[in-house]
Design a protein around this motif. Sequence first.
Motif, PDB file in Angstrom:
ATOM      1  N   GLN A 238       0.811  -1.219   0.000  1.00  7.37           N
ATOM      2  CA  GLN A 238       0.000   0.000   0.000  1.00  7.37           C
ATOM      3  C   GLN A 238       0.846   1.273   0.000  1.00  7.37           C
ATOM      4  OE1 GLN A 238      -3.913  -0.275   2.093  1.00  7.37           O
ATOM      5  NE2 GLN A 238      -2.825  -1.831   3.255  1.00  7.37           N
ATOM      6  N   PHE A 240       2.254   4.643  -0.520  1.00  4.01           N
ATOM      7  CA  PHE A 240       1.579   5.780  -1.156  1.00  4.01           C
ATOM      8  C   PHE A 240       2.222   7.134  -0.861  1.00  4.01           C
ATOM      9  CE2 PHE A 240      -1.595   9.194  -1.000  1.00  4.01           C
ATOM     10  CZ  PHE A 240      -1.960   9.230  -2.332  1.00  4.01           C
ATOM     11  N   SER A 241       2.126   7.580   0.411  1.00  5.52           N
ATOM     12  CA  SER A 241       2.386   8.995   0.706  1.00  5.52           C
ATOM     13  C   SER A 241       3.757   9.485   0.258  1.00  5.52           C
ATOM     14  CB  SER A 241       2.217   9.246   2.207  1.00  5.52           C
ATOM     15  OG  SER A 241       0.895   8.984   2.585  1.00  5.52           O
ATOM     16  N   TYR A 244       3.924   9.466  -3.524  1.00  6.58           N
ATOM     17  CA  TYR A 244       3.001  10.462  -4.068  1.00  6.58           C
ATOM     18  C   TYR A 244       3.609  11.857  -3.939  1.00  6.58           C
ATOM     19  CZ  TYR A 244      -1.268  13.053  -5.046  1.00  6.58           C
ATOM     20  OH  TYR A 244      -2.185  13.897  -5.598  1.00  6.58           O
ATOM     21  N   PHE A 268      -5.756   5.896  -6.197  1.00  2.81           N
ATOM     22  CA  PHE A 268      -6.067   7.244  -5.727  1.00  2.81           C
ATOM     23  C   PHE A 268      -6.353   8.173  -6.906  1.00  2.81           C
ATOM     24  CE2 PHE A 268      -4.865  11.585  -4.716  1.00  2.81           C
ATOM     25  CZ  PHE A 268      -5.564  11.811  -3.549  1.00  2.81           C
TER      26      PHE A 268
ATOM     27  N   THR B 156      -7.629   1.107   2.132  1.00  2.00           N
ATOM     28  CA  THR B 156      -7.950   1.555   0.783  1.00  2.00           C
ATOM     29  C   THR B 156      -9.296   1.019   0.295  1.00  2.00           C
ATOM     30  OG1 THR B 156      -6.286  -0.094   0.277  1.00  2.00           O
ATOM     31  CG2 THR B 156      -5.784   2.146  -0.315  1.00  2.00           C
ATOM     32  N   MET B 159     -11.928   3.447   1.491  1.00  4.14           N
ATOM     33  CA  MET B 159     -11.561   4.855   1.276  1.00  4.14           C
ATOM     34  C   MET B 159     -12.632   5.640   0.504  1.00  4.14           C
ATOM     35  SD  MET B 159      -7.934   5.981  -0.358  1.00  4.14           S
ATOM     36  CE  MET B 159      -8.205   5.541  -2.074  1.00  4.14           C
ATOM     37  N   ASP B 245      -0.374  12.416   8.648  1.00  6.08           N
ATOM     38  CA  ASP B 245      -1.227  11.894   7.586  1.00  6.08           C
ATOM     39  C   ASP B 245      -1.292  12.818   6.369  1.00  6.08           C
ATOM     40  OD1 ASP B 245      -3.046  10.205   6.309  1.00  6.08           O
ATOM     41  OD2 ASP B 245      -4.749  11.337   7.086  1.00  6.08           O
ATOM     42  N   LEU B 247      -2.957  11.321   3.287  1.00  9.18           N
ATOM     43  CA  LEU B 247      -4.044  10.817   2.447  1.00  9.18           C
ATOM     44  C   LEU B 247      -5.378  11.515   2.717  1.00  9.18           C
ATOM     45  CD1 LEU B 247      -4.802   8.778   0.285  1.00  9.18           C
ATOM     46  CD2 LEU B 247      -5.238   7.106   2.072  1.00  9.18           C
ATOM     47  N   LYS B 248      -5.790  11.575   3.989  1.00  6.11           N
ATOM     48  CA  LYS B 248      -7.088  12.182   4.294  1.00  6.11           C
ATOM     49  C   LYS B 248      -7.115  13.661   3.905  1.00  6.11           C
ATOM     50  CE  LYS B 248      -8.677   9.500   8.238  1.00  6.11           C
ATOM     51  NZ  LYS B 248      -7.388   9.449   8.960  1.00  6.11           N
ATOM     52  N   ILE B 251      -7.733  13.969   0.292  1.00  7.27           N
ATOM     53  CA  ILE B 251      -9.088  13.626  -0.132  1.00  7.27           C
ATOM     54  C   ILE B 251     -10.085  14.712   0.264  1.00  7.27           C
ATOM     55  CG2 ILE B 251     -10.989  12.004   0.251  1.00  7.27           C
ATOM     56  CD1 ILE B 251      -8.919   9.786   0.518  1.00  7.27           C
ATOM     57  N   ARG B 263      -0.296  18.481   3.975  1.00  6.01           N
ATOM     58  CA  ARG B 263      -0.963  18.819   2.710  1.00  6.01           C
ATOM     59  C   ARG B 263      -0.352  20.087   2.134  1.00  6.01           C
ATOM     60  NH1 ARG B 263      -1.875  19.398  -1.479  1.00  6.01           N
ATOM     61  NH2 ARG B 263      -3.772  19.400  -2.730  1.00  6.01           N
TER      62      ARG B 263
END
Lengths: 311, 316
Positions: A238, A240-241, A244, A268, B156, B159, B245, B247-248, B251, B263
């Motif tokens: 998995q 990703f971050s 990415y 994603f 995932t 998600m 984090d 990912l969140k 999104i 972010r």
Amino acid sequence: MTAIRRASPTRWSREDRSTFLWAMLFLSPWIIGFVVFTAIPMLWSLFLSFTSYSPLTGNAPLVGLANYQRIPTDPKVTTALWNTMYFTVLFVPLSTILSIFLASLLNRIGNRTSGFFRTAFYLPNITPAVATGTLFILVLANPDGLLNSFLRFFGITGPSWLNDPAWLKPGIVIMMLWSIGGTIVILFAALRNVPAELHEAAEIDGANTFQRFRNVTLPLISGALFFVIIINTIAAIQLFSEVYTIFGGQRQGAVGNDAALFYVMYLFREAFETFRMGYASALAWLLFVIVGIITAIQFRLSKRFVYYENG
Amino acid sequence: MAIERTPVGPGAGAASPAAPGTVPVALPGTQSRTASRPMTPRRIAERVVFIVLLLFFTLLFVYPFIWLLSASLKTTTEVFNNVLIPNPPHFENYTNLIGQQPVLNWAWNSFVVSVLAATTVTISSALVAFAFAYFRFPGRNLLFGLVLATLLLPGTVTMIPTFLIWNFLGFNNSLVPLWAGNLFGSAFYIFLLRQFFMTLPRELFEAARVDGANHLRIWWSIALPLTRAALVVVFVFELKAAWTDLLKPLIFLHDIALYTLPRGLKAIVDNPSIGGQKEWELLAAAGVIVTVPMIIVFFLGQRYFLEGIATTGSKG
């Protein structure tokens, strides 16, 4: 708690009922959470995978198995699966071996000194993934990044880690190996629980360092070893971050074709950048099945290789 | 333990540096291996080699941080010049960055989200974990098995619908989805805390029952204070997870002012006028800003981080 008496197997006493209601009250956050954020999403995701839902139109027309039929013909999926497998197969054994090696060194120097090193090794673990990615944009830069400067010191001309498709994934493995501190700490804790007398006894019996490691240490830490291998495999699949940060978002396409396209990155992108959520749900279910199969295989293998002290 | 304790060989045991007055019994697992051995020249040499090796790896793990800090204080042309201490240091990189981007907003958002996420998950997981350790009711093992099963579920898979649910509730483009899911506990922490609650003697609770305390009171006034260390482990773990984090926030957050620091850092990396212009020193400064708060939290709660992570291995 007072002993629970049962008037009959089917009828609950008032106390039983009271205990049950209290238990449900305590459990209610988890039960609500499980229904709303696990059970419903799983069913919903399964449903979406049979539609071509997009939040842009709001429609979810049923398309039957079309999403699943498209997966094997989608060259991006093949590339993403290959890249992800490449990374996992390279990363998991390397991280395990390096972690055992460093944890063993820590275990040999005594507890007081090892505290300092454990702290140092764990530091990259608390670094936010985005910061790790950003840092490695600079570390892996060519020709003057930190890694290639280091290699030049030994007279080696480093490759273009961020642009050469052949060197992208090894570069990513190096980045992820930087954060193996958690694995080291877990294995170190397991090694400390290996009784010193066993080693001494084996040494007296004439076992050399390798034999002692193979026949005494390894069986006794196999439980923790199995745990970190499973966790690291699931995490690697998995990935990703970090990648990415370097290769995703607006930087996508800045780098050599799809050499840095990993499975969750593609998922994603499909879900939240092109909003093909139906197809992305099918991709998510494929990932779920792959992770499930790999975990099941690892559990099967563990029965043969993991030594449990109490039977 | 299934393995019979083997007698310690001559020399090894006799010369072990046991302090006077202490019982010379080897406690498995509580003694470092070197402590029970005599320091022969060969062992000293071995130890030196080990420490030199470890120092080499320490350099590999720690040097990138120092390098990043140093790069953040240089000019664009100096970033890769292999000089560790920039002369003069350009602290204005930080003020320039904060002037260009709403970094302080992002820091505040990160702070709010992390504290809320850590607080809510600690309380809710402790409540649920205590129920699994304390109450005896039909279906308990089945429900706990379900908790464990969700541990293996890759995030995932859920998600996309999770995004749709928060969107439906009107919380897309807000900080709420970043922490509010934690109101419902988290499987891993429930598992971890249950192990700790199970070590508490039942008589303690029974005595409180006799004195008329209700279950909620027992949880809050007896169980929680006794498991404070484990609760801190959960708190710092989640603080770190929420702070780091990406990912969140990717999104759910669409307004630049709502971004969290990770972010925001990704936005800076993507920004053509910084990444494209190769103003590496600003990238480095942003990386430092995102990381330093975690380093501070780590040094304050170091014991909890390292013991907590070690516990996960043995419990797993």
